[in-house]
Write a protein that holds these residues in place. Structure first.
Motif, PDB file in Angstrom:
ATOM      1  N   LEU A 127       0.825  -1.201   0.000  1.00  0.00           N
ATOM      2  CA  LEU A 127       0.000   0.000   0.000  1.00  0.00           C
ATOM      3  C   LEU A 127       0.866   1.261   0.000  1.00  0.00           C
ATOM      4  N   ALA A 128       1.975   1.224   0.718  1.00  0.00           N
ATOM      5  CA  ALA A 128       2.898   2.367   0.719  1.00  0.00           C
ATOM      6  C   ALA A 128       3.411   2.639  -0.696  1.00  0.00           C
ATOM      7  N   TRP A 129       3.736   1.569  -1.433  1.00  0.00           N
ATOM      8  CA  TRP A 129       4.179   1.740  -2.824  1.00  0.00           C
ATOM      9  C   TRP A 129       3.055   2.312  -3.676  1.00  0.00           C
ATOM     10  N   GLY A 162      15.674  10.751  -6.862  1.00  0.00           N
ATOM     11  CA  GLY A 162      15.949  11.073  -5.455  1.00  0.00           C
ATOM     12  C   GLY A 162      14.802  10.690  -4.541  1.00  0.00           C
ATOM     13  N   LEU A 163      13.594  11.022  -4.945  1.00  0.00           N
ATOM     14  CA  LEU A 163      12.422  10.652  -4.135  1.00  0.00           C
ATOM     15  C   LEU A 163      12.290   9.140  -4.008  1.00  0.00           C
ATOM     16  N   THR A 164      12.580   8.435  -5.091  1.00  0.00           N
ATOM     17  CA  THR A 164      12.501   6.972  -5.058  1.00  0.00           C
ATOM     18  C   THR A 164      13.551   6.389  -4.123  1.00  0.00           C
ATOM     19  N   VAL A 165      14.766   6.915  -4.167  1.00  0.00           N
ATOM     20  CA  VAL A 165      15.826   6.425  -3.280  1.00  0.00           C
ATOM     21  C   VAL A 165      15.454   6.675  -1.823  1.00  0.00           C
ATOM     22  N   VAL A 166      14.956   7.868  -1.520  1.00  0.00           N
ATOM     23  CA  VAL A 166      14.545   8.172  -0.140  1.00  0.00           C
ATOM     24  C   VAL A 166      13.430   7.231   0.298  1.00  0.00           C
ATOM     25  N   PHE A 167      12.453   7.004  -0.575  1.00  0.00           N
ATOM     26  CA  PHE A 167      11.356   6.104  -0.236  1.00  0.00           C
ATOM     27  C   PHE A 167      11.867   4.687   0.023  1.00  0.00           C
ATOM     28  N   ILE A 168      12.785   4.217  -0.798  1.00  0.00           N
ATOM     29  CA  ILE A 168      13.346   2.874  -0.615  1.00  0.00           C
ATOM     30  C   ILE A 168      14.106   2.789   0.708  1.00  0.00           C
TER      31      ILE A 168
END
Length: 187
Positions: A127-129, A162-168
């Motif tokens: 759900l977070a994804w 950048g947003l994807t890396v932070v989310f991961i």
């Protein structure tokens, strides 16, 4: 190598845009580079992911419209559409699957060989994804609507990455916390 291959079209798009200042030229280069990327993936791995094919289709259609009509608005929608399709795929993934994958969210299917987590944690991660992809698609619209084309091109490469890396990384902390709890409860 696969990760580098996945980012090749956007990096080439970025470089061509920065060299020419033209979204139309950068898009005209993006189309064959994306086709070559998919062909190379097929040649190298003998498989191509469905979302890679969807992305290729969107690049050809939206990129083609961008080039033919000399209107950069079409290609600007591609990241939003791709992210929203990812959100839909993650959201619907527990409803689709065969055998051992039936009822499992896609995030669990991708990671369960490396990590053991309770089912509710897998569902929360999934759900977070979904939410992340929806928000990222919306942010793309906000950036291309409110800011210059140059800012959007920078955001497309550096901001989204950048947003994807932070989310991961945040997801990794969440997984580690629950994996530790899961391990402690096994003792």
């Amino acid at each position: 190598m696969k990760l580098l291959l996945d980012f090749l079209p956007i990096v080439v798009f970025f470089i061509v845009y920065k060299m020419t200042g033209s979204l139309i030229i950068a898009t005209a280069v993006l189309i064959p580079v994306t086709v070559l990327q998919v062909l190379f993936t097929w040649w190298r791995y003998r498989t191509v992911e469905k979302m890679q094919l969807v992305t290729l289709g969107l690049v050809i259609v939206l990129g083609g419209l961008t080039v033919l009509l000399h209107d950069g608005e079409f290609i600007k929608w591609k990241p939003t559409i791709v992210n929203w399709l990812f959100a839909a795929a993650f959201l619907l993934s527990p409803l689709v699957g065969r055998g051992d994958n039936k009822g499992k969210p896609v995030v669990q299917r991708m990671m369960e060989k490396s990590v053991t987590l309770p089912g509710r944690v897998w569902m929360r991660l999934n759900l977070a994804w979904v939410l992340f992809f929806i928000v990222l698609g919306g942010v793309n619209i906000a950036v291309f609507t409110l800011y210059s084309e140059n800012v959007w091109v920078n955001f497309k490469l550096f901001g989204m990455l950048g947003l994807t890396v932070v989310f991961i990384l945040v997801q990794g902390v969440y997984i580690a916390r629950h994996a530790e709890q899961n391990t402690h409860s096994d003792r």
